[in-house]
Scaffold this active site. Structure first.
Site, PDB file in Angstrom:
ATOM      1  N   ASP A 151      -5.564  34.107  14.906  1.00  0.00           N
ATOM      2  CA  ASP A 151      -5.703  32.899  15.712  1.00  0.00           C
ATOM      3  C   ASP A 151      -5.926  33.226  17.181  1.00  0.00           C
ATOM      4  OD1 ASP A 151      -3.173  33.960  16.061  1.00  0.00           O
ATOM      5  OD2 ASP A 151      -2.097  32.245  15.254  1.00  0.00           O
ATOM      6  N   ASN A 201       9.111  26.704  12.269  1.00  0.00           N
ATOM      7  CA  ASN A 201       8.807  25.528  11.448  1.00  0.00           C
ATOM      8  C   ASN A 201       8.004  25.906  10.200  1.00  0.00           C
ATOM      9  OD1 ASN A 201       6.362  26.179  12.519  1.00  0.00           O
ATOM     10  ND2 ASN A 201       6.030  24.258  13.630  1.00  0.00           N
ATOM     11  N   HIS A 221       5.287  27.837  10.132  1.00  0.00           N
ATOM     12  CA  HIS A 221       3.850  28.028  10.302  1.00  0.00           C
ATOM     13  C   HIS A 221       3.436  29.478  10.092  1.00  0.00           C
ATOM     14  CE1 HIS A 221       4.188  28.696  14.950  1.00  0.00           C
ATOM     15  NE2 HIS A 221       3.810  29.835  14.426  1.00  0.00           N
ATOM     16  N   GLU A 224       0.202  24.669  11.382  1.00  0.00           N
ATOM     17  CA  GLU A 224       1.439  23.929  11.562  1.00  0.00           C
ATOM     18  C   GLU A 224       1.760  23.129  10.302  1.00  0.00           C
ATOM     19  OE1 GLU A 224       3.128  24.779  13.923  1.00  0.00           O
ATOM     20  OE2 GLU A 224       2.179  24.636  15.893  1.00  0.00           O
TER      21      GLU A 224
HETATM   22  C1  GLP Z   1       2.821  32.418  17.091  1.00  0.00           C
HETATM   23  C2  GLP Z   1       1.714  33.021  16.224  1.00  0.00           C
HETATM   24  C3  GLP Z   1       2.183  33.284  14.813  1.00  0.00           C
HETATM   25  C4  GLP Z   1       3.527  33.984  14.825  1.00  0.00           C
HETATM   26  C5  GLP Z   1       4.538  33.089  15.495  1.00  0.00           C
HETATM   27  C6  GLP Z   1       5.961  33.657  15.487  1.00  0.00           C
HETATM   28  O1  GLP Z   1       2.890  31.044  17.017  1.00  0.00           O
HETATM   29  N1  GLP Z   1       0.539  32.217  16.195  1.00  0.00           N
HETATM   30  O2  GLP Z   1       1.216  34.052  14.124  1.00  0.00           O
HETATM   31  O3  GLP Z   1       3.941  34.279  13.516  1.00  0.00           O
HETATM   32  O4  GLP Z   1       4.111  32.926  16.834  1.00  0.00           O
HETATM   33  O5  GLP Z   1       6.188  34.454  16.608  1.00  0.00           O
HETATM   34  P1  GLP Z   1       7.428  35.394  16.801  1.00  0.00           P
HETATM   35  O6  GLP Z   1       7.216  36.544  15.906  1.00  0.00           O
HETATM   36  O7  GLP Z   1       7.364  35.806  18.252  1.00  0.00           O
HETATM   37  O8  GLP Z   1       8.633  34.619  16.473  1.00  0.00           O
END
Ligand code: GLP
Length: 257
Positions: free
Chosen positions: A66, A135, A137, A142
């Site tokens: 992304d 959440n 995702h 989302e």
């Molecule tokens: C972002 C990314 C996700 C990732 C998420 C969790 O939103 N787009 O791909 O999994 O963060 O991040 P973290 O690992 O810092 O909790």
């Protein structure tokens, strides 16, 4: 889906890296799907250590999940910058082998179609590393994202914007939109390894592993994937009732694709 619970976040990274290195052993030109966020950083560190010890990543192709819309690629918080800094540079992966959705494209729909086409031309993703949002995702899919969705422009939820505000000077600076691979796109990866650590991920992990397969928890699609492994630390696994597996050496293939 297999679930491996290991001692701490560093062990999560090392275990996930072992799975990537196995895949690289089978295919030196592996197409490696990569996630941003804090969770996979220990995996990238373990891979960088393997590179220093002689593993060759020069033919690996890296595909990001992304990108924010409207953040210059040179901005350190952009996912272009993240992939370059945390993955491609340390692993010595050539620039031409890096594919990230173009969040600054004047025509986002065309950019998403071009991204899917480029991924197809590489033969699709071999191993996909994933994190998970609080959440549920994956990428920026989302809750409510269709399980067969494709790469598209999408809005970030307030939960996600709040979680990612730590990287920006002010909460309102967090971009409101992104381009993200769809759940359906991600599900086409031949192998998926999701990493999670910390108590703030426990509810999302439990919903993804033991809840219904539903758009309300996009990560629940993993239950239907035939080669998916979750690597968790004990805190992230704390909400699981039925999974206490700790030593899968090679993840089994089970269930329908
Ligand atoms: C972002 C990314 C996700 C990732 C998420 C969790 O939103 N787009 O791909 O999994 O963060 O991040 P973290 O690992 O810092 O909790």
């Amino acid at each position: 889906m297999d679930v491996a619970v290991v001692g701490d976040p560093e062990s999560v990274g090392r275990r996930a890296a072992v799975l990537v290195l196995q895949g690289l052993g089978e295919d030196p030109a592996l197409v490696l799907g990569v996630a941003t966020g804090s969770s996979p950083v220990s995996t990238y560190r373990a891979l960088a250590e393997a590179r220093r010890e002689g593993t060759d990543f020069s033919r690996v192709r890296v595909v990001a999940l992304d990108e924010y819309v409207g953040l210059p690629e040179t901005d350190p918080r952009s996912y272009h910058a993240f992939v370059w800094r945390e993955i491609a540079q340390p692993l010595r992966i050539p620039r031409d082998n890096v594919l990230v959705p173009d969040g600054n494209a004047p025509d986002p729909e065309a950019a998403c179609a071009a991204f899917e086409e480029a991924l197809r031309a590489w033969g699709g993703t071999g191993i996909q590393l994933l994190g998970i949002g609080r959440n549920g995702h994956v990428g920026f899919n989302e809750p409510g994202s269709a399980l067969d969705s494709r790469t598209r422009r999408s809005a970030l939820s307030e939960t996600t914007r709040a979680d990612n505000a730590r990287f920006f000077p002010r909460p309102e600076d967090v971009p409101a939109y992104c381009l993200t691979q769809g759940v359906g796109t991600i599900a086409e990866a031949r192998t998926i390894v999701l990493v999670a650590s910390g108590p703030h991920k426990a509810a999302a992990v439990a919903a993804a592993v033991e809840g219904p397969v539903t758009e309300a928890c996009p990560a629940s699609f993993l239950q239907r994937h035939r080669d998916a492994t979750m690597v968790l630390d004990p805190a992230a696994a704390a909400g699981l009732a039925g999974h206490r597996v700790s030593e899968p050496t090679r993840h089994r293939r089970s269930g329908p694709a």
